[in-house]
Scaffold this motif. Structure first.
Motif, short mmCIF file in Angstrom:
data_model
loop_
_atom_site.label_atom_id
_atom_site.label_comp_id
_atom_site.label_asym_id
_atom_site.label_seq_id
_atom_site.Cartn_x
_atom_site.Cartn_y
_atom_site.Cartn_z
N PRO A 351 0.79 -1.24 0.00
CA PRO A 351 0.00 0.00 0.00
C PRO A 351 0.82 1.28 0.00
O PRO A 351 0.33 2.34 -0.42
CB PRO A 351 -0.83 -0.11 1.28
N PHE A 352 2.07 1.21 0.49
CA PHE A 352 2.85 2.44 0.64
C PHE A 352 3.96 2.63 -0.39
O PHE A 352 4.58 3.69 -0.43
CB PHE A 352 3.45 2.51 2.05
N VAL A 353 4.23 1.62 -1.21
CA VAL A 353 5.27 1.75 -2.23
C VAL A 353 4.77 1.31 -3.61
O VAL A 353 4.75 2.10 -4.56
CB VAL A 353 6.54 0.93 -1.85
N ILE A 354 4.36 0.04 -3.74
CA ILE A 354 3.98 -0.48 -5.05
C ILE A 354 2.76 0.23 -5.63
O ILE A 354 2.81 0.79 -6.73
CB ILE A 354 3.72 -2.01 -4.99
N LEU A 355 1.65 0.24 -4.90
CA LEU A 355 0.42 0.85 -5.42
C LEU A 355 0.56 2.35 -5.66
O LEU A 355 0.15 2.84 -6.72
CB LEU A 355 -0.76 0.54 -4.49
N PRO A 356 1.15 3.12 -4.73
CA PRO A 356 1.33 4.54 -5.02
C PRO A 356 2.21 4.79 -6.24
O PRO A 356 1.94 5.70 -7.04
CB PRO A 356 2.02 5.07 -3.75
N THR A 357 3.26 3.97 -6.40
CA THR A 357 4.14 4.15 -7.56
C THR A 357 3.39 3.84 -8.85
O THR A 357 3.49 4.60 -9.83
CB THR A 357 5.37 3.23 -7.44
N LEU A 358 2.65 2.74 -8.88
CA LEU A 358 1.95 2.33 -10.10
C LEU A 358 0.75 3.22 -10.42
O LEU A 358 0.37 3.35 -11.59
CB LEU A 358 1.49 0.88 -9.97
N ILE A 359 0.14 3.84 -9.40
CA ILE A 359 -1.05 4.67 -9.62
C ILE A 359 -0.69 6.15 -9.67
O ILE A 359 -1.02 6.85 -10.65
CB ILE A 359 -2.10 4.41 -8.51
N LEU A 360 -0.03 6.64 -8.63
CA LEU A 360 0.31 8.07 -8.57
C LEU A 360 1.47 8.42 -9.50
O LEU A 360 1.49 9.51 -10.08
CB LEU A 360 0.67 8.48 -7.14
N GLY A 361 2.42 7.50 -9.63
CA GLY A 361 3.60 7.76 -10.45
C GLY A 361 3.28 8.21 -11.87
O GLY A 361 3.74 9.28 -12.30
N PRO A 362 2.51 7.42 -12.64
CA PRO A 362 2.18 7.83 -14.01
C PRO A 362 1.43 9.16 -14.07
O PRO A 362 1.63 9.95 -15.01
CB PRO A 362 1.29 6.68 -14.50
N MET A 363 0.58 9.43 -13.08
CA MET A 363 -0.16 10.70 -13.05
C MET A 363 0.81 11.87 -12.85
O MET A 363 0.70 12.90 -13.53
CB MET A 363 -1.19 10.66 -11.92
N LYS A 364 1.75 11.72 -11.93
CA LYS A 364 2.73 12.77 -11.69
C LYS A 364 3.61 12.99 -12.92
O LYS A 364 3.93 14.12 -13.28
CB LYS A 364 3.61 12.38 -10.50
N ILE A 365 4.02 11.88 -13.54
CA ILE A 365 4.87 11.96 -14.74
C ILE A 365 4.15 12.69 -15.87
O ILE A 365 4.73 13.56 -16.53
CB ILE A 365 5.29 10.54 -15.18
N LYS A 366 2.89 12.36 -16.08
CA LYS A 366 2.10 13.00 -17.13
C LYS A 366 1.98 14.51 -16.88
O LYS A 366 2.11 15.33 -17.80
CB LYS A 366 0.71 12.37 -17.20
N LYS A 367 1.76 14.87 -15.62
CA LYS A 367 1.63 16.28 -15.26
C LYS A 367 2.94 17.03 -15.47
O LYS A 367 2.96 18.15 -16.00
CB LYS A 367 1.18 16.38 -13.80
N LEU A 368 4.04 16.43 -15.07
CA LEU A 368 5.36 17.07 -15.22
C LEU A 368 5.74 17.23 -16.69
O LEU A 368 6.31 18.25 -17.09
CB LEU A 368 6.42 16.25 -14.49
N ARG A 369 5.41 16.23 -17.50
CA ARG A 369 5.70 16.33 -18.93
C ARG A 369 4.88 17.45 -19.56
O ARG A 369 5.39 18.18 -20.43
CB ARG A 369 5.40 15.00 -19.61
N ALA A 370 3.62 17.57 -19.14
CA ALA A 370 2.76 18.63 -19.67
C ALA A 370 3.31 20.01 -19.29
O ALA A 370 3.30 20.93 -20.10
CB ALA A 370 1.34 18.46 -19.13
N GLN A 371 3.79 20.14 -18.06
CA GLN A 371 4.36 21.42 -17.61
C GLN A 371 5.60 21.77 -18.43
O GLN A 371 5.79 22.92 -18.82
CB GLN A 371 4.72 21.33 -16.13
N ARG A 372 6.44 20.77 -18.68
CA ARG A 372 7.65 21.02 -19.46
C ARG A 372 7.30 21.40 -20.90
O ARG A 372 7.97 22.25 -21.50
CB ARG A 372 8.53 19.77 -19.46
N SER A 373 6.27 20.79 -21.43
CA SER A 373 5.83 21.09 -22.78
C SER A 373 5.34 22.53 -22.89
O SER A 373 5.61 23.24 -23.86
CB SER A 373 4.72 20.12 -23.20
N GLU A 374 4.61 22.98 -21.85
CA GLU A 374 4.12 24.35 -21.81
C GLU A 374 5.27 25.35 -21.74
O GLU A 374 5.23 26.40 -22.37
CB GLU A 374 3.19 24.53 -20.60
N GLU A 375 6.29 25.01 -20.94
CA GLU A 375 7.42 25.91 -20.75
C GLU A 375 8.26 26.09 -22.00
O GLU A 375 8.89 27.12 -22.19
CB GLU A 375 8.30 25.38 -19.60
N THR A 376 8.27 25.07 -22.86
CA THR A 376 9.09 25.13 -24.07
C THR A 376 8.37 25.78 -25.26
O THR A 376 8.96 25.96 -26.32
CB THR A 376 9.55 23.71 -24.49
#
Length: 377
Positions: A351-376
């Motif tokens: 509950p504290f490593v695998i699931l957060p990484t598999l669920i929250l991780g892709p969401m955070k990555i998508k958001k960060l990529r979108a922010q970088r795309s906006e900045e460029t």
């Protein structure tokens, strides 16, 4: 990307994959105790269990490393804070407690395994052997830790070669019966309980992945991350399968052995192989102990700079404290540490490593990529 950049990229990916392999296939794995406790005890199911564990570990590693690349995290705590933000003060702390816990158990398992190895080889008392190994570790930590750390990759490579040779020879031994175990589907457990054990194994190993954060910072592109994950998966999975299949070839005789691999080598009558394996395992114990104690001491030092001003005193106090705690835990024995301690971290890691990484991780990555795309733009 020019040729020089491509070679540098491949080198970085290979170095990270090797670092992951080193943290995973250290002394605890090399004894066969982890494979026996989490896979081989389930009999015929063990033919696919290490593959399930490796897939989960690789998936978590790739997401983790991509998030590290995008956020520039330099420590496991920084990574955890980025993953769990804005609730990082609670969940980041839980992640850190799990990481420190598994590292302490790792050192305890090394003490226990080294004590058992020395006791078998020398015929001395187990506790005395643990104390002697700790004394050697302290001396090397004080005077020769840099030499040990600098030669860690060489020692790991030698250990890989020795384990590979041992597993191949073991599976070809006259008393090996892997085919019979699989053909008769020899097991006392259901598929569900066996798969759950494979998940637990992957879970505590995913906590240990936090030790690769500092190396993941060298990744430049998503392609580097994927290449690291693929190389790491191949290296880990092959060794996991080889070792498991050899141990399964002697099922169920070795399921209660503390040093299962050594027990098999002793039974097939090749003293030179047992000696080579014992020496390499002892070196692996030393390397792992120094590395883990060093990383734990460094972390606690950072937390107590205001409390103890002098570096040498602070380092001595925390090193001594860690060693005493690990010595106490080592008295429970290698198998108990792995079965109970690693199991506990495995349950909490889901509950504290695998699931957060598999669920929250892709969401955070998508958001960060979108922010970088906006900045460029």
């Amino acid at each position: 990307m020019n040729e020089k950049q491509r070679k540098l990229s491949i080198g970085t990916s290979f170095a990270l994959a090797s670092a992951w392999f080193g943290t995973h296939c250290g002394s605890g794995f090399a004894t066969g105790a982890q494979a026996t406790s989490f896979w081989v005890k389930y009999g015929a199911h063990a033919i696919y269990l290490p593959i399930i564990s490796a897939i989960i570990m690789a998936a978590v590693a790739v997401i983790m490393w991509e998030l590290i690349r995008l956020t520039g995290s330099e420590t496991y705590r920084q990574y955890a804070d980025e993953l769990f933000r804005p609730y990082h003060k609670v969940f980041g702390l839980i992640y850190e407690i799990l990481f420190i816990g598994i590292m302490v158990m790792g050192v305890s398992a090394v003490f226990a395994g080294a004590g058992e190895l020395m006791a078998q080889a020398l015929g001395w008392n187990y506790v005395l052997c643990v104390i002697l190994f700790i004394a050697l570790t302290v001396v090397l930590t004080m005077f020769g830790s840099n030499v040990i750390r600098n030669s860690a990759s060489v020692l790991s490579t030698i250990l890989i070669v020795v384990i590979a040779v041992c597993t191949i020879i073991g599976m070809r031994a006259p008393n090996a019966h892997l085919g019979e175990v699989v053909r008769t589907w020899d097991t006392e457990y259901s598929a569900g309980s066996a798969i759950w054990s494979a998940i637990l194994y992957a879970s505590f190993q995913c906590v240990i992945l936090g030790s690769t954060v500092n190396m993941a910072g060298g990744l430049k592109t998503t392609g580097d991350v994927k290449a690291s994950g693929l190389l790491g998966f191949a290296m880990n999975c092959v060794m996991m399968v080889l070792l498991t299949y050899m141990l399964l070839s002697f099922y169920p005789e070795t399921t209660g052995e503390t040093l299962a691999v050594l027990a098999i080598l002793n039974s097939i009558g090749k003293p030179w192989l047992s000696t080579a394996y014992s020496l390499m395992l002892f070196l692996a114990f030393i390397t792992t102990a120094i590395s883990c104690i060093g990383s734990l001491t460094t972390r606690f030092e950072l937390l107590s700079k205001d409390l103890i001003k002098k570096d040498t005193v602070r380092r001595f106090v925390f090193s001594l404290g860690i060693i005493l705690i690990c010595f106490g835990l080592a008295q429970f024995g290698l198998l108990n540490i792995i079965k109970k301690g690693y199991n506990a971290v495995g349950y909490l890691g889901i509950p504290f490593v695998i699931l957060p990484t598999l669920i929250l991780g892709p969401m955070k990555i998508k958001k960060l990529r979108a922010q970088r795309s906006e900045e460029t733009r």
